[in-house]
Write a protein that holds these residues in place. Structure first.
Motif, PDB file in Angstrom:
ATOM      1  N   SER A   1       0.816  -1.217   0.000  1.00 47.64           N
ATOM      2  CA  SER A   1       0.000   0.000   0.000  1.00 47.64           C
ATOM      3  C   SER A   1       0.844   1.259   0.000  1.00 47.64           C
ATOM      4  O   SER A   1       0.429   2.295  -0.539  1.00 47.64           O
ATOM      5  N   HIS A   2       2.015   1.201   0.603  1.00 44.37           N
ATOM      6  CA  HIS A   2       2.829   2.399   0.744  1.00 44.37           C
ATOM      7  C   HIS A   2       4.086   2.355  -0.120  1.00 44.37           C
ATOM      8  O   HIS A   2       5.016   3.131   0.083  1.00 44.37           O
ATOM      9  N   LEU A   3       4.091   1.456  -1.113  1.00 45.18           N
ATOM     10  CA  LEU A   3       5.137   1.477  -2.134  1.00 45.18           C
ATOM     11  C   LEU A   3       4.826   2.568  -3.146  1.00 45.18           C
ATOM     12  O   LEU A   3       3.678   2.747  -3.544  1.00 45.18           O
ATOM     13  N   ASP A   4       5.841   3.302  -3.573  1.00 45.93           N
ATOM     14  CA  ASP A   4       5.671   4.161  -4.740  1.00 45.93           C
ATOM     15  C   ASP A   4       5.493   3.266  -5.958  1.00 45.93           C
ATOM     16  O   ASP A   4       6.054   2.163  -6.015  1.00 45.93           O
ATOM     17  N   GLU A   5       4.756   3.736  -6.933  1.00 44.82           N
ATOM     18  CA  GLU A   5       4.507   2.879  -8.105  1.00 44.82           C
ATOM     19  C   GLU A   5       5.802   2.530  -8.831  1.00 44.82           C
ATOM     20  O   GLU A   5       5.895   1.488  -9.464  1.00 44.82           O
ATOM     21  N   GLY A   6       6.803   3.396  -8.720  1.00 40.46           N
ATOM     22  CA  GLY A   6       8.091   3.085  -9.330  1.00 40.46           C
ATOM     23  C   GLY A   6       8.801   1.925  -8.664  1.00 40.46           C
ATOM     24  O   GLY A   6       9.716   1.334  -9.245  1.00 40.46           O
ATOM     25  N   GLU A   7       8.381   1.585  -7.432  1.00 40.91           N
ATOM     26  CA  GLU A   7       8.975   0.469  -6.706  1.00 40.91           C
ATOM     27  C   GLU A   7       8.233  -0.839  -6.958  1.00 40.91           C
ATOM     28  O   GLU A   7       8.643  -1.884  -6.460  1.00 40.91           O
ATOM     29  N   ILE A   8       7.140  -0.788  -7.709  1.00 38.39           N
ATOM     30  CA  ILE A   8       6.376  -1.992  -8.041  1.00 38.39           C
ATOM     31  C   ILE A   8       6.999  -2.605  -9.288  1.00 38.39           C
ATOM     32  O   ILE A   8       6.895  -2.062 -10.391  1.00 38.39           O
ATOM     33  N   LYS A   9       7.663  -3.732  -9.104  1.00 38.50           N
ATOM     34  CA  LYS A   9       8.467  -4.325 -10.165  1.00 38.50           C
ATOM     35  C   LYS A   9       8.069  -5.779 -10.376  1.00 38.50           C
ATOM     36  O   LYS A   9       7.165  -6.298  -9.739  1.00 38.50           O
ATOM     37  N   GLY A  10       8.800  -6.429 -11.280  1.00 39.13           N
ATOM     38  CA  GLY A  10       8.569  -7.840 -11.539  1.00 39.13           C
ATOM     39  C   GLY A  10       7.872  -8.071 -12.860  1.00 39.13           C
ATOM     40  O   GLY A  10       7.791  -7.185 -13.724  1.00 39.13           O
ATOM     41  N   THR A  11       7.340  -9.272 -13.030  1.00 35.96           N
ATOM     42  CA  THR A  11       6.645  -9.637 -14.253  1.00 35.96           C
ATOM     43  C   THR A  11       5.323  -8.876 -14.356  1.00 35.96           C
ATOM     44  O   THR A  11       4.889  -8.202 -13.413  1.00 35.96           O
ATOM     45  N   ILE A  12       4.650  -9.011 -15.492  1.00 33.61           N
ATOM     46  CA  ILE A  12       3.341  -8.381 -15.694  1.00 33.61           C
ATOM     47  C   ILE A  12       2.370  -8.806 -14.602  1.00 33.61           C
ATOM     48  O   ILE A  12       1.634  -7.983 -14.045  1.00 33.61           O
ATOM     49  N   ILE A  13       2.365 -10.090 -14.258  1.00 32.03           N
ATOM     50  CA  ILE A  13       1.447 -10.588 -13.241  1.00 32.03           C
ATOM     51  C   ILE A  13       1.753  -9.954 -11.895  1.00 32.03           C
ATOM     52  O   ILE A  13       0.860  -9.456 -11.203  1.00 32.03           O
ATOM     53  N   LEU A  14       3.023  -9.967 -11.491  1.00 31.18           N
ATOM     54  CA  LEU A  14       3.388  -9.438 -10.186  1.00 31.18           C
ATOM     55  C   LEU A  14       3.091  -7.944 -10.090  1.00 31.18           C
ATOM     56  O   LEU A  14       2.596  -7.460  -9.066  1.00 31.18           O
ATOM     57  N   GLN A  15       3.357  -7.203 -11.145  1.00 34.88           N
ATOM     58  CA  GLN A  15       3.041  -5.772 -11.142  1.00 34.88           C
ATOM     59  C   GLN A  15       1.528  -5.544 -11.062  1.00 34.88           C
ATOM     60  O   GLN A  15       1.061  -4.705 -10.276  1.00 34.88           O
ATOM     61  N   SER A  16       0.762  -6.261 -11.866  1.00 35.06           N
ATOM     62  CA  SER A  16      -0.692  -6.086 -11.895  1.00 35.06           C
ATOM     63  C   SER A  16      -1.315  -6.403 -10.543  1.00 35.06           C
ATOM     64  O   SER A  16      -2.177  -5.656 -10.044  1.00 35.06           O
ATOM     65  N   VAL A  17      -0.884  -7.503  -9.949  1.00 37.09           N
ATOM     66  CA  VAL A  17      -1.446  -7.934  -8.670  1.00 37.09           C
ATOM     67  C   VAL A  17      -1.125  -6.914  -7.578  1.00 37.09           C
ATOM     68  O   VAL A  17      -1.978  -6.570  -6.749  1.00 37.09           O
ATOM     69  N   GLN A  18       0.093  -6.419  -7.561  1.00 35.59           N
ATOM     70  CA  GLN A  18       0.464  -5.449  -6.532  1.00 35.59           C
ATOM     71  C   GLN A  18      -0.289  -4.133  -6.707  1.00 35.59           C
ATOM     72  O   GLN A  18      -0.721  -3.522  -5.711  1.00 35.59           O
ATOM     73  N   LEU A  19      -0.472  -3.688  -7.942  1.00 32.93           N
ATOM     74  CA  LEU A  19      -1.256  -2.481  -8.172  1.00 32.93           C
ATOM     75  C   LEU A  19      -2.696  -2.674  -7.709  1.00 32.93           C
ATOM     76  O   LEU A  19      -3.296  -1.778  -7.104  1.00 32.93           O
ATOM     77  N   LEU A  20      -3.252  -3.849  -7.980  1.00 31.94           N
ATOM     78  CA  LEU A  20      -4.626  -4.125  -7.559  1.00 31.94           C
ATOM     79  C   LEU A  20      -4.726  -4.151  -6.036  1.00 31.94           C
ATOM     80  O   LEU A  20      -5.645  -3.559  -5.449  1.00 31.94           O
ATOM     81  N   LEU A  21      -3.792  -4.811  -5.367  1.00 34.80           N
ATOM     82  CA  LEU A  21      -3.811  -4.849  -3.910  1.00 34.80           C
ATOM     83  C   LEU A  21      -3.594  -3.461  -3.316  1.00 34.80           C
ATOM     84  O   LEU A  21      -4.166  -3.129  -2.268  1.00 34.80           O
ATOM     85  N   LYS A  22      -2.800  -2.652  -3.982  1.00 43.53           N
ATOM     86  CA  LYS A  22      -2.533  -1.289  -3.503  1.00 43.53           C
ATOM     87  C   LYS A  22      -3.805  -0.446  -3.491  1.00 43.53           C
ATOM     88  O   LYS A  22      -4.032   0.363  -2.571  1.00 43.53           O
ATOM     89  N   TYR A  23      -4.660  -0.627  -4.505  1.00 43.51           N
ATOM     90  CA  TYR A  23      -5.819   0.253  -4.667  1.00 43.51           C
ATOM     91  C   TYR A  23      -7.155  -0.400  -4.323  1.00 43.51           C
ATOM     92  O   TYR A  23      -8.183   0.281  -4.353  1.00 43.51           O
ATOM     93  N   ILE A  24      -7.172  -1.701  -3.972  1.00 47.37           N
ATOM     94  CA  ILE A  24      -8.441  -2.408  -3.813  1.00 47.37           C
ATOM     95  C   ILE A  24      -9.333  -1.796  -2.743  1.00 47.37           C
ATOM     96  O   ILE A  24     -10.558  -1.840  -2.845  1.00 47.37           O
ATOM     97  N   GLN A  25      -8.755  -1.181  -1.720  1.00 45.68           N
ATOM     98  CA  GLN A  25      -9.542  -0.590  -0.644  1.00 45.68           C
ATOM     99  C   GLN A  25      -9.616   0.932  -0.750  1.00 45.68           C
ATOM    100  O   GLN A  25     -10.003   1.597   0.215  1.00 45.68           O
TER     101      GLN A  25
END
Length: 340
Positions: free
Chosen positions: A164-188
């Motif tokens: 939740s408190h990662l900057d988007e520039g710190e969200i890395k990895g494969t397409i799946i890992l990036q997508s999942v982390q972005l979704l978890l970051k904003y789901i609430q």
């Protein structure tokens, strides 16, 4: 947000992170390089909580992986991934309980394969709105009167991955890992409505239709269950951001509809069925509580009868929380005496 949302978070986490390719990518991307350099990740296996009894799975959301190490004794180590959607001071106690249960089972069954037990690295993956204001060291939970007591306090740290408190520039990895982390970051968060098209567009880069359909189903089911202010029209709009969206929408909608029908059948539509299943869930909670207590203390036939007589599922849930930290079974069983 509905009371079922925490379970929706856990289910989504397990569906994604328990796939070897995703957990391997997470380890390579986010664990300390000094640890990763010792691992033979091509040997990675997902354990999914082998040392947690199946009837307790509701209370342990862990995903566990085993991998070989390049040198050392024993030749394997374990990494425990615990998911949290809200900050928990005693998450450290929960992971310690898993670690101790695992080591005990290995020692009992002689599965360690050497005279040394394997290292277990605990990782807490967090995506709640509130800051995680708790320390990472287990010994910080104690306030001993002097340093002479320190040798008797367990010492370990857990890794905290705060999505939740990662900057988007710190969200890395494969397409799946990036997508999942972005979704978890904003789901609430209310911004999810604006960010969902971007997340779907990123997923669309997977290309392979079968794999894309599979992940989209998991992602959209999670969104519709766990997100506030998101409906099927928002999903339809988001799907338009990818070339395959219009083609995949009927397939995904049908899968989601079938999933909903299946859940509806499981929950029961007739009052008589519902009552029967409520009793079944009560019985499951009673059995789970007895199992938890027996892990720490012995239960007499009279005490088992007391638990069997409990009709309040909330009271059973409270007791299952209490047993995690109880020093004596009376601390738990007294809850039922108060209730009567």
């Amino acid at each position: 947000m509905s009371s079922s949302t925490p379970r929706a978070h856990d289910r989504f986490f397990k569906q994604i992170i328990s796939r070897p390719e995703n957990i391997r990518d997470f380890i390579q991307t986010y664990l300390p390089t000094g640890i990763v350099s010792h691992l033979e990740l091509d040997t990675l296996e997902v354990e999914n909580g082998n040392y947690v009894a199946p009837d307790l799975s509701e209370y342990f959301s862990d995903v566990v992986v085993k991998t070989k190490v390049k040198t050392g004794n024993p030749a394997e180590l374990y990494i425990l991934f615990e998911h949290k959607s809200g900050p928990e001071k005693y998450a450290r106690v929960q992971v310690l309980q898993y670690m101790a249960s695992s080591w005990y089972a290995m020692a009992r069954d002689q599965k360690a394969g050497s005279d040394r037990l394997p290292v277990i690295i605990p990782v807490v993956i967090y995506h709640g709105d509130r800051p995680w204001n708790f320390g990472l060291r287990f010994e910080d939970l104690f306030d001993p009167p002097s340093s002479e007591f320190l040798p008797y306090i367990p010492k370990f740290d857990h890794i905290l991955h705060d999505i939740s408190h990662l900057d988007e520039g710190e969200i890395k990895g494969t397409i799946i890992l990036q997508s999942v982390q972005l979704l978890l970051k904003y789901i609430q968060r209310p911004e999810l409505g604006d960010r969902l098209p971007e997340i779907i567009e990123l997923l669309g880069r997977l290309g392979e239709k079968r794999r894309l359909t599979e992940y989209l189903q998991v992602v959209l089911e999670y969104v519709l269950q766990a997100a506030e202010n998101i409906d099927i029209q928002d999903v339809h709009t988001a799907l338009k951001t990818i070339p395959q969206g219009e083609e995949l929408m009927p397939t995904i909608a049908d899968k989601l509809r079938q999933e909903g029908m299946q859940k509806g059948r499981q929950e029961g539509r007739q009052e008589g069925i519902q009552e029967g299943r409520q009793e079944g869930r009560l019985e499951g909670k009673r059995i789970a509580l007895m199992t938890l207590i027996n892990r720490k203390f012995a239960l007499s036939a009279e005490e088992k009868g007391l638990i069997d007589s409990v009709q309040d599922p909330a009271m059973l849930d409270q007791a299952m929380e209490a047993i995690l930290f109880a020093q004596d079974k009376s601390e738990v069983l007294s809850l039922f005496h108060q209730d009567s």
